[in-house]
Motif scaffolding. Sequence first.
Motif, short mmCIF file in Angstrom:
data_model
loop_
_atom_site.label_atom_id
_atom_site.label_comp_id
_atom_site.label_asym_id
_atom_site.label_seq_id
_atom_site.Cartn_x
_atom_site.Cartn_y
_atom_site.Cartn_z
N GLN A 181 0.83 -1.21 0.00
CA GLN A 181 0.00 0.00 0.00
C GLN A 181 0.86 1.26 0.00
N LEU A 182 1.98 1.21 0.70
CA LEU A 182 2.84 2.38 0.79
C LEU A 182 3.72 2.54 -0.45
N VAL A 183 4.44 1.47 -0.85
CA VAL A 183 5.39 1.61 -1.96
C VAL A 183 4.68 1.73 -3.30
N ALA A 184 3.46 1.20 -3.41
CA ALA A 184 2.74 1.28 -4.68
C ALA A 184 2.07 2.63 -4.89
N ASP A 185 2.13 3.50 -3.89
CA ASP A 185 1.61 4.86 -4.04
C ASP A 185 2.67 5.68 -4.78
N ALA A 186 2.70 5.52 -6.11
CA ALA A 186 3.76 6.12 -6.93
C ALA A 186 3.75 7.64 -6.86
N GLY A 187 2.61 8.22 -6.56
CA GLY A 187 2.55 9.68 -6.48
C GLY A 187 3.14 10.23 -5.20
N ASP A 188 3.41 9.36 -4.23
CA ASP A 188 3.94 9.79 -2.94
C ASP A 188 5.44 9.50 -2.81
N TYR A 189 6.07 9.07 -3.89
CA TYR A 189 7.46 8.62 -3.86
C TYR A 189 8.41 9.72 -3.37
N ALA A 190 8.13 10.96 -3.71
CA ALA A 190 9.04 12.05 -3.33
C ALA A 190 9.22 12.16 -1.82
N ARG A 191 8.24 11.73 -1.06
CA ARG A 191 8.32 11.82 0.40
C ARG A 191 9.41 10.90 0.95
N PHE A 192 9.81 9.91 0.17
CA PHE A 192 10.75 8.91 0.66
C PHE A 192 12.10 8.94 -0.05
N ALA A 193 12.21 9.62 -1.19
CA ALA A 193 13.41 9.57 -2.03
C ALA A 193 14.23 10.85 -1.89
N PRO A 194 15.46 10.77 -1.37
CA PRO A 194 16.33 11.95 -1.29
C PRO A 194 16.59 12.53 -2.69
N SER A 198 9.24 16.50 -5.74
CA SER A 198 7.80 16.22 -5.86
C SER A 198 7.56 15.14 -6.90
N THR A 199 6.48 14.39 -6.71
CA THR A 199 6.01 13.42 -7.69
C THR A 199 4.49 13.51 -7.74
N ARG A 200 3.93 13.41 -8.93
CA ARG A 200 2.47 13.47 -9.05
C ARG A 200 2.02 12.59 -10.22
N TRP A 228 2.68 -3.98 -13.86
CA TRP A 228 1.91 -3.84 -12.62
C TRP A 228 1.35 -5.20 -12.24
N ASP A 229 1.92 -5.80 -11.21
CA ASP A 229 1.45 -7.06 -10.66
C ASP A 229 1.03 -6.75 -9.22
N SER A 230 -0.25 -6.44 -9.07
CA SER A 230 -0.74 -5.90 -7.80
C SER A 230 -0.36 -6.76 -6.60
N GLY A 231 0.17 -6.10 -5.58
CA GLY A 231 0.57 -6.77 -4.37
C GLY A 231 1.95 -7.39 -4.42
N HIS A 232 2.58 -7.37 -5.61
CA HIS A 232 3.87 -8.05 -5.75
C HIS A 232 4.95 -7.19 -6.40
N ARG A 233 4.63 -6.58 -7.52
CA ARG A 233 5.70 -5.94 -8.30
C ARG A 233 5.14 -4.86 -9.22
N TYR A 234 5.90 -3.77 -9.37
CA TYR A 234 5.59 -2.80 -10.42
C TYR A 234 6.86 -2.10 -10.88
N ARG A 235 6.80 -1.57 -12.10
CA ARG A 235 7.99 -0.95 -12.71
C ARG A 235 7.61 0.38 -13.34
N MET A 236 8.46 1.39 -13.11
CA MET A 236 8.33 2.70 -13.75
C MET A 236 9.48 2.90 -14.71
N SER A 237 9.17 3.24 -15.95
CA SER A 237 10.18 3.46 -16.98
C SER A 237 10.28 4.95 -17.28
N VAL A 238 11.50 5.48 -17.21
CA VAL A 238 11.72 6.91 -17.41
C VAL A 238 11.69 7.26 -18.89
#
Length: 314
Positions: A181-194, A198-200, A228-238
């Motif tokens: 629930q926490l790591v899959a919130d891709a829009g909230d990533y900035a709160r955890f990444a030095p 911001s991420t949106r 996107w494999d819910s509950g297990h894995r997801y990938r973001m490509s730049v």
Amino acid sequence: MAELRESHREPPAFRPSDDLEHAALVSDGDGGRTLATAISINAVFSAVSGLVLLAGAPGLSGLFGVDIWLLVGIGGGLIGFAGVLIWLLAEPGKLAAGAKWVLAADITWIAGAIVLLAGLPTVLSTTGRLALVAVTVVVAAIVVRQITGMRRHGPGPMLATSAITLRIQRTIAAPTDRVWQLVADAGDYARFAPGIASTRIVAGQGEGMVRVCRDDKGGEWSETCTLWDSGHRYRMSVDVDSYPAHYQMLLAELTQTWTLEPAGHSTHIRLEFDGRVKLGIIGRLAAKLLGNRRRLEAILDTYERELTVPVQGN
């Protein structure tokens, strides 16, 4: 545990030690990786030599027996030459044609040095002649390496990139559904990444989702969810074409993959950054600096604090 390694899943790829120690080995084609390594070595050697001549011109002038301004001119020329090489490395599509020009320039240096040493031996002092011989031997070795790289390129496109994987993993004392629930919130990533200001989320959910990131220096880029494999894995490509200029110069590809595995009442979490870097050895070293252990550990540190401190407080 954090790991930083070069990935070799796409043949034919070589470890840096293989590139430097086995120049005679010829493959069916490496996409220009060996050539990029050789030209990056050339760039570093030219830049360092140029800086030495510029900074040490007053002392080296008397030692080599030449006018100070000649050394300044050569030093400036070498730094400019290094800049051109880095520009070529950052533009792999131009590297095939540019490599021929680089080779011609290096051979011209070797020929000029031979003429000077053989035909005008008194122009330089003994120390100056020895220094010129040493530099020319290094240039000749780089020429051999560049020719090897041109032959090793093969019939495919000139990618001139190296595969890199940055990996960090640990087991966190929290249930998998809560971690997801926490790591899959891709829009909230900035709160955890030095370094990320911001991420949106600007479009979609799950696979196909688009996220826009901004770093703490104002640079902005977009990322798309390609797995996107819910509950297990997801990938973001730049989208590297949207990256700030200094990252575009370095990176040809980059993905970020989160993987979660249940571990009893805890969760094993793995974060991987996979990509392809340009600039030869320079790019590989830069990637290792950017993906250093402390920087990667800090990402999971913040997630772990969020997940475990509330539990410990109950």
